[in-house]
Scaffold this motif. Structure first.
Motif, PDB file in Angstrom:
ATOM      1  N   THR A  33      17.679 -12.190  28.812  1.00 48.63           N
ATOM      2  CA  THR A  33      17.766 -10.772  29.167  1.00 48.63           C
ATOM      3  C   THR A  33      17.201 -10.537  30.547  1.00 48.63           C
ATOM      4  O   THR A  33      16.564 -11.438  31.132  1.00 48.63           O
ATOM      5  N   SER A  34      17.385  -9.352  31.028  1.00 48.00           N
ATOM      6  CA  SER A  34      16.877  -9.016  32.356  1.00 48.00           C
ATOM      7  C   SER A  34      15.351  -8.951  32.375  1.00 48.00           C
ATOM      8  O   SER A  34      14.745  -8.907  33.427  1.00 48.00           O
ATOM      9  N   LEU A  35      14.742  -8.961  31.121  1.00 47.48           N
ATOM     10  CA  LEU A  35      13.279  -8.922  31.073  1.00 47.48           C
ATOM     11  C   LEU A  35      12.647 -10.269  31.412  1.00 47.48           C
ATOM     12  O   LEU A  35      11.490 -10.330  31.814  1.00 47.48           O
ATOM     13  N   GLY A  36      13.401 -11.346  31.219  1.00 49.40           N
ATOM     14  CA  GLY A  36      12.868 -12.675  31.474  1.00 49.40           C
ATOM     15  C   GLY A  36      11.968 -13.140  30.341  1.00 49.40           C
ATOM     16  O   GLY A  36      11.712 -12.394  29.394  1.00 49.40           O
ATOM     17  N   PRO A  37      11.508 -14.425  30.407  1.00 49.50           N
ATOM     18  CA  PRO A  37      10.674 -14.979  29.335  1.00 49.50           C
ATOM     19  C   PRO A  37       9.465 -14.090  29.092  1.00 49.50           C
ATOM     20  O   PRO A  37       8.908 -13.510  30.033  1.00 49.50           O
ATOM     21  N   ILE A  38       9.076 -14.020  27.834  1.00 48.89           N
ATOM     22  CA  ILE A  38       8.023 -13.089  27.438  1.00 48.89           C
ATOM     23  C   ILE A  38       6.706 -13.395  28.158  1.00 48.89           C
ATOM     24  O   ILE A  38       5.896 -12.480  28.398  1.00 48.89           O
ATOM     25  N   SER A  39       6.506 -14.649  28.513  1.00 47.45           N
ATOM     26  CA  SER A  39       5.257 -15.031  29.165  1.00 47.45           C
ATOM     27  C   SER A  39       5.146 -14.424  30.554  1.00 47.45           C
ATOM     28  O   SER A  39       4.074 -14.349  31.127  1.00 47.45           O
ATOM     29  N   THR A  40       6.296 -14.000  31.089  1.00 43.28           N
ATOM     30  CA  THR A  40       6.294 -13.474  32.452  1.00 43.28           C
ATOM     31  C   THR A  40       6.247 -11.951  32.473  1.00 43.28           C
ATOM     32  O   THR A  40       6.316 -11.337  33.543  1.00 43.28           O
ATOM     33  N   VAL A  60      11.533   3.297  20.027  1.00 45.37           N
ATOM     34  CA  VAL A  60      12.347   2.295  20.706  1.00 45.37           C
ATOM     35  C   VAL A  60      12.097   2.437  22.207  1.00 45.37           C
ATOM     36  O   VAL A  60      11.981   3.543  22.705  1.00 45.37           O
ATOM     37  N   MET A  61      11.994   1.299  22.827  1.00 45.19           N
ATOM     38  CA  MET A  61      11.803   1.325  24.273  1.00 45.19           C
ATOM     39  C   MET A  61      13.030   0.730  24.933  1.00 45.19           C
ATOM     40  O   MET A  61      13.553  -0.286  24.474  1.00 45.19           O
ATOM     41  N   LEU A  62      13.482   1.406  25.977  1.00 43.72           N
ATOM     42  CA  LEU A  62      14.663   0.957  26.724  1.00 43.72           C
ATOM     43  C   LEU A  62      14.138   0.522  28.086  1.00 43.72           C
ATOM     44  O   LEU A  62      13.713   1.355  28.890  1.00 43.72           O
ATOM     45  N   TRP A  63      14.130  -0.779  28.294  1.00 41.90           N
ATOM     46  CA  TRP A  63      13.414  -1.281  29.486  1.00 41.90           C
ATOM     47  C   TRP A  63      14.389  -1.728  30.556  1.00 41.90           C
ATOM     48  O   TRP A  63      15.407  -2.339  30.242  1.00 41.90           O
ATOM     49  N   GLY A  64      13.988  -1.366  31.772  1.00 39.05           N
ATOM     50  CA  GLY A  64      14.781  -1.790  32.917  1.00 39.05           C
ATOM     51  C   GLY A  64      16.008  -0.926  33.121  1.00 39.05           C
ATOM     52  O   GLY A  64      16.312  -0.055  32.285  1.00 39.05           O
ATOM     53  N   PRO A  65      16.719  -1.121  34.205  1.00 37.74           N
ATOM     54  CA  PRO A  65      17.899  -0.300  34.526  1.00 37.74           C
ATOM     55  C   PRO A  65      18.973  -0.386  33.445  1.00 37.74           C
ATOM     56  O   PRO A  65      19.693   0.571  33.220  1.00 37.74           O
ATOM     57  N   ASP A  66      19.076  -1.536  32.725  1.00 32.31           N
ATOM     58  CA  ASP A  66      20.111  -1.633  31.697  1.00 32.31           C
ATOM     59  C   ASP A  66      19.595  -1.301  30.294  1.00 32.31           C
ATOM     60  O   ASP A  66      20.292  -1.495  29.306  1.00 32.31           O
ATOM     61  N   VAL A  91      21.140  -0.888  25.795  1.00 34.83           N
ATOM     62  CA  VAL A  91      21.346   0.287  24.934  1.00 34.83           C
ATOM     63  C   VAL A  91      22.786   0.789  24.959  1.00 34.83           C
ATOM     64  O   VAL A  91      23.329   1.199  23.936  1.00 34.83           O
ATOM     65  N   LEU A  92      23.433   0.710  26.120  1.00 37.61           N
ATOM     66  CA  LEU A  92      24.790   1.253  26.194  1.00 37.61           C
ATOM     67  C   LEU A  92      25.773   0.401  25.397  1.00 37.61           C
ATOM     68  O   LEU A  92      26.798   0.881  24.929  1.00 37.61           O
ATOM     69  N   GLU A  93      25.427  -0.897  25.241  1.00 37.06           N
ATOM     70  CA  GLU A  93      26.282  -1.770  24.441  1.00 37.06           C
ATOM     71  C   GLU A  93      25.878  -1.717  22.962  1.00 37.06           C
ATOM     72  O   GLU A  93      26.724  -1.735  22.072  1.00 37.06           O
ATOM     73  N   GLY A  94      24.566  -1.681  22.732  1.00 36.38           N
ATOM     74  CA  GLY A  94      24.060  -1.664  21.348  1.00 36.38           C
ATOM     75  C   GLY A  94      24.514  -0.418  20.592  1.00 36.38           C
ATOM     76  O   GLY A  94      24.832  -0.472  19.413  1.00 36.38           O
TER      77      GLY A  94
END
Lengths: 498, 120
Positions: A33-40, A60-66, A91-94
């Motif tokens: 995902t655009s969030l990257g690995p959780i450690s980062t 629910v949290m919608l993170w980042g531009p997408d 979110v727009l796809e889900g």
């Protein structure tokens, strides 16, 4: 950061707890995902994720531009079969079916704004079918370390259950209102007085008496005394007790005291209405005004009795006329003719009285009726004159019979036995010290010379003895040489029944 | 043979009154009074010299019971005559004989006997 995708990430210890969603988030491959690995993940994202997971409210949290979705257990229940695929999706796809809505949310949230929707109606396909749902939706931005919006946090509370309950209640209330309106229309459409009684009939609810019974603005325990005469109450209570005991319809036609205080009749019917426990909560009834019908029935009974009496009376009169016609007869054929004529005269007088409803009759009508068939061949050889005098039915009947005897005698022996004779009939009302008197004279002239009969027959007796007793006056029959004279001098009584 | 009675006839139907009068005359009685309404009947019941009376119950809509009371007060026996028979009587008068109209001379003779005018 392509190198991160090369090696498998070790199992994350973040986030701590968080129920089922905590497990899923820890095991999710966020590098895709655009969030990257959780450690980062930056501290703000980690903190926000903790807040989401630790909340009992569906978040629910919608993170980042997408708008990558991170949500808690409470939200997963709301997501239905979309869960767990929704986790980490855009979110727009889900939520493709409400993409427009969420695009607006993202735009406003990432610009630092908030949105609140109360009972927002949405159509979702979370369980592979269209569902109408309502939700309270509240959105606010989540800021990063620089104070810039990095995501949108949503509190999603589904209100479908409450909305549907409200709608069901509103529908039910409308049905009750419609039902009440129909009942009111029914009550207004009938002329019946509609009443309600307590289960034991002790108390009557407010009553619209509709001009028939006395209206009551408040509940009344005195309704029985108010509406029913004392002597009728016991019988009505007996029927009420019977209805209560058998829990069956109360039905009775009984006398009532009407709104104006006068007695009337009602046909009354009430049914028991049970409460939830099977007890009689109240009685609902209708009382129709049948006074006119009862009066008609009473009148009819009276008429039948009266008719029976008259029939008996007429038979007795026919017997009397027959006995007296035949007892003195020297010639049977003559007597038969006389009898028939007398019965015809009686029948004619009956017709006249029936036409006047057996009240009172004008003297002129009686005399004119008696002379009509005998007063000449087409030319009427009599004069008739006098003021309006009305006789009671009974007196009229006697007068008609007396006139018949005078007419018969005139035709056989008197003024109408030749071609020239004439009868003058005059009467007047005279005021005397003893009251008003009727003076009536029948005077024949122009007939053959008259000699007084040797023997007085039934006709003479009827006129002199009978009619004088009937009129309580004097009736004199004289056989003057110029013709028969009948003179009446009698008090004028008010007609019977006046 | 029956003693000749002085009688009062109270009957509102003229022909019937005359018939009763004839029947009484035929039996050898005399008719002292003939009344067809309540007031003259009361007058005669109170004052006339009579041994017996025959009383129609309904006199052109008025009940003849006051006449019965006047006769009872004087001890004059009487019988009612009515198209209704005994059913037309008020309870207080049930003990008096009733002759049902229409009736014949024999019925009248029997009711006079039953009413029992004193032979004195």
């Amino acid at each position: 950061m392509p190198e991160r995708q090369d090696k498998a990430e070790p199992a994350s210890r973040f986030p701590v707890g968080g129920g089922e969603m905590g497990v899923l988030i820890r095991g999710f491959d966020w590098s895709a995902t655009s969030l990257g690995p959780i450690s980062t993940w930056p501290p703000c994202l980690r903190t926000a994720t903790d807040i989401v997971l630790q909340s009992p409210l569906p978040l629910v949290m919608l993170w980042g531009p997408d708008g990558v979705m991170i949500y808690n257990d409470a939200y997963s229940g709301f997501a239905g079969q979309r869960h767990p695929r929704l986790l980490g999706s855009k979110v727009l796809e889900g939520w493709a079916e409400v993409a427009d809505f969420n695009a607006q949310v993202m735009e406003v949230g990432l610009a630092g704004g908030t949105l609140s929707f109360k009972d927002q109606e949405l159509t979702l396909y979370r369980n592979n079918r269209a569902e109408q749902v309502w939700m309270d939706l509240n959105y606010g931005p989540v800021l990063d370390e620089n104070g810039d919006p990095a995501g949108v946090l949503a509190i999603v509370v589904e209100t479908t259950g409450r909305i549907e309950a409200e709608r069901r209640r509103a529908t039910a209330e409308q049905q009750v209102r419609d039902s009440e309106a129909r009942l009111r229309a029914l009550v207004n459409a009938t002329n019946d007085v509609v009443y309600r009684m307590s289960g034991d009939w002790v108390e009557m609810k407010p009553l619209d008496g509709r001009g028939f019974l006395t209206s009551q603005d408040s509940p009344s325990v005195a309704w029985m005394d108010q509406n029913v005469f004392a002597e009728d109450q016991a019988a009505i209570w007996a029927v009420i007790r019977q209805a209560i005991e058998t829990r069956s319809t109360f039905q009775l036609e009984h006398r009532v005291r009407r709104a104006d205080g006068s007695p009337g009749w009602t046909s009354s019917r009430a049914i028991p209405i049970e409460d939830g426990n099977g007890e009689i909560a109240e009685w609902f009834g209708a009382a129709s005004d049948v006074t006119a019908r009862r009066q008609a029935e009473d009148h009819l009974r009276l008429v039948v009795n009266e008719l029976n009496h008259r029939v008996k009376n007429n038979l007795a009169m026919i017997q009397a006329i027959g006995a007296q016609t035949f007892r003195a007869a020297s010639d049977v054929a003559d007597a038969e003719a006389n009898f028939s004529e007398r019965i015809s005269a009686l029948a004619k007088a009956n017709d006249l009285l029936t036409h006047e409803h057996w009240t009172d009759v004008a003297l002129r009508e009686i005399v004119a009726g008696a002379v009509r068939p005998y007063s000449g061949d087409g030319d009427i050889r009599c004069s008739l004159g006098g003021p309006e005098v009305r006789l009671s039915a009974k007196t009229a009947m006697s007068m008609a019979m007396a006139c018949h005897e005078l007419v018969t005698n005139a035709v056989k022996y008197g003024a109408w036995s030749n071609a020239e004779g004439w009868v003058n009939i005059v009467w007047s009302i005279d005021d005397t010290p003893g009251g008003r008197r009727l003076r009536f004279e029948w005077r024949e002239q122009g007939g053959p010379p008259v000699a007084a009969p040797s023997r007085r027959g039934f006709g003479s007796r009827l006129i002199e003895r009978g009619l004088s007793a009937e009129l309580e006056g004097e009736v004199r029959l004289t056989f003057e040489p110029t013709g028969v004279v009948c003179a009446i001098d009698a008090p004028i009584r008010p007609a019977a029944g006046e | 043979m029956v003693r000749a009675l002085k009688t009062l006839v109270v009957e509102d139907e003229m022909a019937i009154a005359l018939l009763i009068e004839d029947m009484l005359l035929d039996m050898g009685h005399s008719v002292v009074g003939l009344a067809m309404r309540l007031q003259p009947a009361l007058q005669l019941a109170r004052t006339a010299d009579i041994d017996f009376a025959i009383l129609d119950i309904n006199l052109d809509g008025q009940m003849s019971f006051p006449v019965a009371d006047a006769l009872t007060a004087r001890g004059v026996p009487f019988a009612f005559a009515s198209g209704y028979g005994p059913a037309g009587l008020e309870p207080d008068y049930k003990q008096h004989p009733v002759i049902k109209k229409p009736f014949g001379a024999k019925d009248l003779a029997r009711v006079i006997e039953r009413a029992g005018p004193d032979a004195g």
